[in-house]
Design a protein around this motif. Structure first.
Motif, PDB file in Angstrom:
ATOM      1  N   GLY A 198      -0.846   3.248 -10.045  1.00 41.31           N
ATOM      2  CA  GLY A 198      -0.279   4.588  -9.979  1.00 41.31           C
ATOM      3  C   GLY A 198      -0.146   5.165 -11.374  1.00 41.31           C
TER       4      GLY A 198
ATOM      5  N   ARG B 157       5.721   5.954  -6.135  1.00 39.96           N
ATOM      6  CA  ARG B 157       6.114   4.583  -6.409  1.00 39.96           C
ATOM      7  C   ARG B 157       7.033   4.118  -5.268  1.00 39.96           C
ATOM      8  NH1 ARG B 157       6.711   7.907 -10.446  1.00 39.96           N
ATOM      9  NH2 ARG B 157       8.987   7.930 -10.494  1.00 39.96           N
TER      10      ARG B 157
ATOM     11  N   SER C 208       1.388  -1.640 -17.976  1.00 43.46           N
ATOM     12  CA  SER C 208       1.221  -0.197 -18.161  1.00 43.46           C
ATOM     13  C   SER C 208       0.327   0.060 -19.366  1.00 43.46           C
ATOM     14  CB  SER C 208       2.585   0.481 -18.368  1.00 43.46           C
ATOM     15  OG  SER C 208       3.431   0.276 -17.249  1.00 43.46           O
TER      16      SER C 208
ATOM     17  N   SER D 156       2.211   7.907 -14.060  1.00 39.56           N
ATOM     18  CA  SER D 156       3.369   8.739 -14.378  1.00 39.56           C
ATOM     19  C   SER D 156       2.946   9.655 -15.516  1.00 39.56           C
ATOM     20  CB  SER D 156       4.581   7.891 -14.780  1.00 39.56           C
ATOM     21  OG  SER D 156       4.301   7.133 -15.945  1.00 39.56           O
TER      22      SER D 156
ATOM     23  N   PRO E 256       8.073  -1.156  -9.099  1.00 37.08           N
ATOM     24  CA  PRO E 256       7.623  -0.819  -7.743  1.00 37.08           C
ATOM     25  C   PRO E 256       6.889  -1.978  -7.098  1.00 37.08           C
ATOM     26  CG  PRO E 256       6.258   0.275  -9.376  1.00 37.08           C
ATOM     27  CD  PRO E 256       7.373  -0.376 -10.132  1.00 37.08           C
TER      28      PRO E 256
ATOM     29  N   HIS F 236      -0.056   2.541 -14.321  1.00 37.81           N
ATOM     30  CA  HIS F 236       0.779   1.379 -14.015  1.00 37.81           C
ATOM     31  C   HIS F 236       0.078   0.556 -12.937  1.00 37.81           C
ATOM     32  CE1 HIS F 236       4.093   3.454 -16.094  1.00 37.81           C
ATOM     33  NE2 HIS F 236       3.733   4.513 -15.396  1.00 37.81           N
TER      34      HIS F 236
ATOM     35  N   TRP G 223      -1.382  -2.482  -6.613  1.00 39.49           N
ATOM     36  CA  TRP G 223      -1.079  -1.052  -6.642  1.00 39.49           C
ATOM     37  C   TRP G 223      -1.378  -0.499  -8.025  1.00 39.49           C
ATOM     38  CZ3 TRP G 223       2.796   1.337  -9.728  1.00 39.49           C
ATOM     39  CH2 TRP G 223       2.967   2.703  -9.490  1.00 39.49           C
TER      40      TRP G 223
END
Length: 247
Positions: A38, A136, A91, A40, A157, A49, A36
Motif C-alpha cells: 500500500g 490499511r 517502507s 501513504s 497493518p 509499505h 500487502w
C-alpha cells in the motif's frame, strides 16, 4: 418474487468489483502467506509499505518463513530489495509511474517455494485532483486487542484478508491531491455478486484522513468488499478492499 431472485442471481458482477475480488488469494490456494502493498502520502511524496502474514491453516509443506521483495520502477532503478520485516513490515520511497513488485516466498531452509510479480501504477499527487491511498487494515481478535490497537501510535497493518466473524477491523485511508483538504468520504459493503448490502459509517480525522470501524460479528461468512469513495465538488475517487469471512 421468483423472477426477481433469478434475475439477481444471473446479474453480471461489475468489472471493477470482479477485478477487486480476483485480488483475493483463493480459499483453496496452497500459498502459505499473504502479502500487502500500500501507499501513504505526505508533502506530495508517496511512501510504499509492504507487509506479510502466514495464511491460517497453511500446510507445513507450504509454510513460509521469509518473504523477500524487489521493488522497482518499470523503467528505472530498484528502490527496495530485501527481506520484509515479519512484524513491522518495510517502507520505502516510490515515485509516480509504473511500478513492479517481485515477491519470493521462502521456507525455513531459505528455498523459494512460491513467487509472484505485481505491476502497479503509482499516481502523481501533483497532477491528481483527488485520490485515495490504499486502505490499511488492522485486525483485533477481541476487546483487549481492540483497546491495544486504538491506543497504538503506529500499529502495523495486517496483510491477511481472511478473517473470523469474531474479528473487528479498523480501516484507515487518506485523500490526496489538490481537492483533498475539503474531501468527504462514504463507504458501502458489497457482496460477491456486486450488490450493495449496507452503508458503512466513515469517520473523518481531519486533513483528509478517514477511518472505518467494522465489527464482523453481524456479517455472514463469505467474500465481501468495502467500497470507499472520496469526493470534493466534482472530483471523486474510489478504493475497493476485498476480504473473506471464513467462519
Amino acid at each position: 418474487t421468483q423472477r426477481s431472485a433469478t434475475a439477481a442471481g444471473n446479474a453480471t458482477v461489475p468489472p471493477g468489483v470482479e477485478q477487486s475480488f480476483a485480488a483475493l488469494t483463493p480459499a483453496t490456494s496452497r500459498r502459505g502467506a499473504d502479502v500487502w502493498f500500500g501507499t501513504s502520502v505526505a508533502a506530495g511524496q508517496f511512501t510504499g509499505h509492504v507487509s506479510w502474514a502466514p495464511r491460517p491453516g497453511a500446510a507445513p509443506t507450504d509454510a513460509v518463513a521469509d518473504v523477500h521483495v524487489e521493488a522497482r520502477t518499470v523503467d528505472g532503478p530498484v528502490v527496495f530489495m530485501g527481506a520484509v520485516d515479519r512484524l513491522e513490515g518495510s517502507s520505502f520511497s516510490v515515485t509516480p509511474g509504473a511500478f513492479q513488485l517481485t515477491i519470493a516466498f521462502r521456507n525455513g531452509a531459505g528455498e523459494v517455494i512460491d513467487r509472484e510479480i505485481r505491476t502497479l501504477t503509482i499516481p502523481d499527487p501533483a497532477g491528481t485532483p483527488i485520490g485515495v491511498t490504499t486502505p490499511r487494515v488492522f485486525r483485533a481478535r477481541g476487546p483487549l486487542e481492540w483497546r491495544t490497537l486504538r491506543g497504538a501510535t503506529a500499529p502495523a497493518p495486517t496483510a491477511l484478508r481472511d478473517f473470523a466473524r469474531g474479528d473487528r477491523l479498523l480501516f484507515r485511508m487518506d485523500a490526496f491531491g489538490a481537492a483533498a483538504p475539503n474531501a468527504t468520504a462514504t463507504a458501502r459493503l458489497v457482496n460477491r455478486r456486486g450488490v450493495d448490502v449496507a452503508p458503512i459509517p466513515v469517520v473523518a480525522r481531519g486533513e483528509g484522513r478517514f477511518e472505518i470501524d467494522l465489527p464482523l460479528s453481524n456479517i455472514a461468512a463469505g467474500e465481501w468488499l468495502v467500497a470507499i469513495a472520496v469526493a470534493s465538488g466534482e472530483d471523486h475517487a474510489e478504493a475497493r478492499l476485498p476480504f473473506r469471512i471464513t467462519q
